[in-house]
Design a protein around this motif. Structure first.
Motif, PDB file in Angstrom:
ATOM      1  N   SER A  70       0.854  -1.193   0.000  1.00 24.01           N
ATOM      2  CA  SER A  70       0.000   0.000   0.000  1.00 24.01           C
ATOM      3  C   SER A  70       0.884   1.234   0.000  1.00 24.01           C
ATOM      4  O   SER A  70       2.073   1.175   0.335  1.00 24.01           O
ATOM      5  CB  SER A  70      -0.939   0.012   1.212  1.00 24.01           C
ATOM      6  N   GLY A  71       0.282   2.373  -0.398  1.00 26.44           N
ATOM      7  CA  GLY A  71       1.059   3.615  -0.460  1.00 26.44           C
ATOM      8  C   GLY A  71       2.138   3.585  -1.512  1.00 26.44           C
ATOM      9  O   GLY A  71       3.161   4.276  -1.376  1.00 26.44           O
ATOM     10  N   ILE A  72       1.941   2.815  -2.569  1.00 27.25           N
ATOM     11  CA  ILE A  72       2.988   2.647  -3.584  1.00 27.25           C
ATOM     12  C   ILE A  72       3.315   3.967  -4.281  1.00 27.25           C
ATOM     13  O   ILE A  72       4.473   4.231  -4.636  1.00 27.25           O
ATOM     14  CB  ILE A  72       2.549   1.589  -4.625  1.00 27.25           C
ATOM     15  N   ILE A  73       2.308   4.834  -4.471  1.00 28.52           N
ATOM     16  CA  ILE A  73       2.539   6.100  -5.173  1.00 28.52           C
ATOM     17  C   ILE A  73       3.529   6.979  -4.409  1.00 28.52           C
ATOM     18  O   ILE A  73       4.300   7.738  -5.011  1.00 28.52           O
ATOM     19  CB  ILE A  73       1.200   6.837  -5.383  1.00 28.52           C
ATOM     20  N   GLN A  74       3.534   6.880  -3.103  1.00 26.95           N
ATOM     21  CA  GLN A  74       4.409   7.722  -2.275  1.00 26.95           C
ATOM     22  C   GLN A  74       5.801   7.137  -2.089  1.00 26.95           C
ATOM     23  O   GLN A  74       6.651   7.766  -1.442  1.00 26.95           O
ATOM     24  CB  GLN A  74       3.766   7.935  -0.898  1.00 26.95           C
ATOM     25  N   MET A  75       6.043   5.953  -2.642  1.00 23.87           N
ATOM     26  CA  MET A  75       7.313   5.293  -2.393  1.00 23.87           C
ATOM     27  C   MET A  75       8.458   5.939  -3.176  1.00 23.87           C
ATOM     28  O   MET A  75       8.331   6.252  -4.354  1.00 23.87           O
ATOM     29  CB  MET A  75       7.227   3.808  -2.757  1.00 23.87           C
ATOM     30  N   ARG A  76       9.536   6.161  -2.460  1.00 22.92           N
ATOM     31  CA  ARG A  76      10.810   6.605  -3.009  1.00 22.92           C
ATOM     32  C   ARG A  76      11.903   5.863  -2.253  1.00 22.92           C
ATOM     33  O   ARG A  76      11.680   5.402  -1.145  1.00 22.92           O
ATOM     34  CB  ARG A  76      11.007   8.121  -2.851  1.00 22.92           C
ATOM     35  N   PRO A  77      13.089   5.738  -2.807  1.00 24.08           N
ATOM     36  CA  PRO A  77      14.163   5.087  -2.055  1.00 24.08           C
ATOM     37  C   PRO A  77      14.412   5.775  -0.723  1.00 24.08           C
ATOM     38  O   PRO A  77      14.454   7.015  -0.632  1.00 24.08           O
ATOM     39  CB  PRO A  77      15.373   5.207  -2.990  1.00 24.08           C
ATOM     40  N   ASP A  78      14.532   4.999   0.336  1.00 25.57           N
ATOM     41  CA  ASP A  78      14.848   5.455   1.700  1.00 25.57           C
ATOM     42  C   ASP A  78      13.735   6.275   2.341  1.00 25.57           C
ATOM     43  O   ASP A  78      13.974   6.995   3.320  1.00 25.57           O
ATOM     44  CB  ASP A  78      16.154   6.262   1.710  1.00 25.57           C
ATOM     45  N   VAL A  79      12.525   6.213   1.829  1.00 22.04           N
ATOM     46  CA  VAL A  79      11.403   6.884   2.491  1.00 22.04           C
ATOM     47  C   VAL A  79      11.130   6.174   3.811  1.00 22.04           C
ATOM     48  O   VAL A  79      10.998   4.940   3.832  1.00 22.04           O
ATOM     49  CB  VAL A  79      10.153   6.852   1.589  1.00 22.04           C
ATOM     50  N   PRO A  80      11.024   6.902   4.938  1.00 28.93           N
ATOM     51  CA  PRO A  80      10.712   6.255   6.212  1.00 28.93           C
ATOM     52  C   PRO A  80       9.293   5.698   6.201  1.00 28.93           C
ATOM     53  O   PRO A  80       8.395   6.283   5.603  1.00 28.93           O
ATOM     54  CB  PRO A  80      10.867   7.379   7.243  1.00 28.93           C
ATOM     55  N   LEU A  81       9.108   4.585   6.867  1.00 25.33           N
ATOM     56  CA  LEU A  81       7.842   3.877   6.833  1.00 25.33           C
ATOM     57  C   LEU A  81       7.240   3.740   8.225  1.00 25.33           C
ATOM     58  O   LEU A  81       7.934   3.648   9.229  1.00 25.33           O
ATOM     59  CB  LEU A  81       8.024   2.460   6.247  1.00 25.33           C
ATOM     60  N   LYS A  82       5.896   3.740   8.228  1.00 22.86           N
ATOM     61  CA  LYS A  82       5.136   3.439   9.433  1.00 22.86           C
ATOM     62  C   LYS A  82       4.287   2.211   9.112  1.00 22.86           C
ATOM     63  O   LYS A  82       3.336   2.294   8.331  1.00 22.86           O
ATOM     64  CB  LYS A  82       4.262   4.609   9.845  1.00 22.86           C
ATOM     65  N   ILE A  83       4.632   1.087   9.687  1.00 21.13           N
ATOM     66  CA  ILE A  83       3.962  -0.165   9.373  1.00 21.13           C
ATOM     67  C   ILE A  83       2.624  -0.219  10.100  1.00 21.13           C
ATOM     68  O   ILE A  83       2.565  -0.206  11.332  1.00 21.13           O
ATOM     69  CB  ILE A  83       4.832  -1.366   9.763  1.00 21.13           C
ATOM     70  N   VAL A  84       1.538  -0.249   9.293  1.00 24.78           N
ATOM     71  CA  VAL A  84       0.201  -0.282   9.860  1.00 24.78           C
ATOM     72  C   VAL A  84      -0.271  -1.715  10.079  1.00 24.78           C
ATOM     73  O   VAL A  84      -0.894  -2.034  11.083  1.00 24.78           O
ATOM     74  CB  VAL A  84      -0.792   0.452   8.916  1.00 24.78           C
ATOM     75  N   LYS A  85       0.039  -2.619   9.118  1.00 33.54           N
ATOM     76  CA  LYS A  85      -0.440  -3.989   9.200  1.00 33.54           C
ATOM     77  C   LYS A  85       0.517  -4.890   8.434  1.00 33.54           C
ATOM     78  O   LYS A  85       1.080  -4.485   7.420  1.00 33.54           O
ATOM     79  CB  LYS A  85      -1.866  -4.110   8.619  1.00 33.54           C
ATOM     80  N   VAL A  86       0.694  -6.105   8.941  1.00 35.21           N
ATOM     81  CA  VAL A  86       1.523  -7.091   8.277  1.00 35.21           C
ATOM     82  C   VAL A  86       0.639  -8.269   7.865  1.00 35.21           C
ATOM     83  O   VAL A  86      -0.058  -8.858   8.697  1.00 35.21           O
ATOM     84  CB  VAL A  86       2.660  -7.584   9.195  1.00 35.21           C
ATOM     85  N   ILE A  87       0.645  -8.585   6.562  1.00 40.65           N
ATOM     86  CA  ILE A  87      -0.151  -9.676   6.019  1.00 40.65           C
ATOM     87  C   ILE A  87       0.764 -10.890   5.871  1.00 40.65           C
ATOM     88  O   ILE A  87       1.779 -10.834   5.167  1.00 40.65           O
ATOM     89  CB  ILE A  87      -0.747  -9.296   4.667  1.00 40.65           C
ATOM     90  N   GLN A  88       0.399 -11.959   6.533  1.00 42.17           N
ATOM     91  CA  GLN A  88       1.215 -13.185   6.470  1.00 42.17           C
ATOM     92  C   GLN A  88       0.919 -13.967   5.195  1.00 42.17           C
ATOM     93  O   GLN A  88      -0.178 -13.956   4.689  1.00 42.17           O
ATOM     94  CB  GLN A  88       0.953 -14.045   7.692  1.00 42.17           C
TER      95      GLN A  88
END
Length: 362
Positions: free
Chosen positions: A344-362
């Motif tokens: 998710s949030g793929i549009i905002q992705m750039r190298p080394d962008v800090p992340l806030k993990i909301v959910k982990v899908i196993q």
């Protein structure tokens, strides 16, 4: 004079109002710009902050390689019943829309003259047989010549052959079912003069049914007799199955496809000949591969890439892809089981962008 003063007063008040509005309007614009600058600053702070994302833990999975096609449903066997001889119909022995068995007599044509000829021939054969026997006995006693015996034998065999011809003609006056199936609507009535070109009815074998469809040429190595096919029809919500039994060896030059035919059981006559089939063909099964959501894969100039989470930041990863489904895509290179894929949030992705993990899908 008084009116003039009143006009001057109104003009002065109007000018004063315009000046007041001008001064206070500029002040409000300045405050608004100042406020906007503060908002931009806050927005900039938010933009530079962690991006909330959901992660999927990459793992191996098995997947069926399926393609969707369209096909045509045909009867297993279908024939238009016609007569091999001409004459008046003396009997019709089937009900329209009923099942008939192979060899069942359906229609009879007048054949009394042929039966009489056969009876006459039987007498002639009996006499010729007796003459042949006498000549054979006399030949053994050398009372007649070999030529005389051959003449009697030839006459006997000729009459027997003539009887076979008459019986064949009688057989043609009976129209029988060439296979078991369902007979359609009849086009004749008792007493009708039946010619060799008159259609009587249509006989259809409906169990099993044939499903004919075309497959792109590149899939030919993956299709073989015994391959399973599932399909749907417009008249039912059920899913039906069929088995491939024949593949056309030639490729259509116009469409670059090969024609494939499968058989589907139809014990309850739920599948109708001439219908349309929406087919799902299983080409093969990949027992171990990585499938990811399609929206995770970003096209690049030379390849494709995804983003994974590493040490709290987004890390781009070049990948190679192959099989696609409606919602997922196969990754053949670039990902390993256990990687944390950003979904998710793929549009905002750039190298080394800090992340806030909301959910982990196993």
């Amino acid at each position: 004079m008084r009116i003039r003063y009143i006009v001057y007063l109104v003009i002065a008040l109007l000018i004063g109002y315009l000046v007041y509005n001008k001064l206070h309007g500029n002040a409000k614009d300045g405050q608004a710009q100042a406020g906007g600058g503060g908002g931009s600053a806050k927005g900039g702070k938010k933009k530079n902050g962690p991006v909330p994302v959901r992660l999927m833990i990459v793992k191996d999975t098995s997947v069926n390689n399926n393609i969707d096609l369209t096909g045509t449903i045909d009867a297993n066997e279908k024939v238009n019943l016609i007569s091999q001889t001409a004459g008046n119909i003396t009997g019709i022995y089937f009900q329209e829309g009923s099942r008939v068995r192979k060899g069942q007599v359906l229609v009879k044509v007048y054949n009394q003259d042929l039966l009489a000829s056969l009876k006459q021939n039987a007498y002639q054969v009996a006499l010729a047989k007796e003459n042949e026997y006498r000549s054979r006995v006399l030949l053994q006693k050398e009372a007649v010549s070999k030529q005389e015996y051959d003449t009697s034998l030839s006459s006997y065999n000729s009459l027997k052959a003539q009887g076979d011809v008459i019986r064949a003609q009688i057989a043609k006056t009976e129209i029988t079912a060439p296979f078991s199936g369902v007979i359609g609507l009849r086009n004749v009535s008792p007493g009708t003069y039946l010619s060799a070109a008159t259609p009587i009815a249509t006989l259809v074998s409906t169990d099993p049914m044939k499903i004919t469809f075309s497959v792109p040429e590149r899939y030919k190595p993956l299709i073989k007799p015994g391959s399973k096919v599932s399909f749907n029809i417009a008249s039912s919500r059920k899913s039906y199955s069929a088995t491939v039994y024949a593949i056309d060896p030639a490729v259509d030059q116009n469409s670059r496809t090969i024609t494939v035919r499968a058989k589907a059981p139809n014990p309850n006559n739920e599948i109708t000949a001439g219908g349309f089939a929406k087919i799902n063909l299983t080409l093969d099964q990949i027992p171990k591969t990585i499938m990811v959501p399609t929206e995770c894969v970003l096209p690049d100039l030379k390849s494709s890439k995804v983003y994974i989470a590493h040490n709290g930041k987004a890390e781009p990863r070049s990948v190679k892809t192959d099989l696609r489904t409606d919602t997922r895509i196969e990754v053949t290179e670039g990902l390993n089981p256990g990687d944390s894929l950003i979904v998710s949030g793929i549009i905002q992705m750039r190298p080394d962008v800090p992340l806030k993990i909301v959910k982990v899908i196993q």
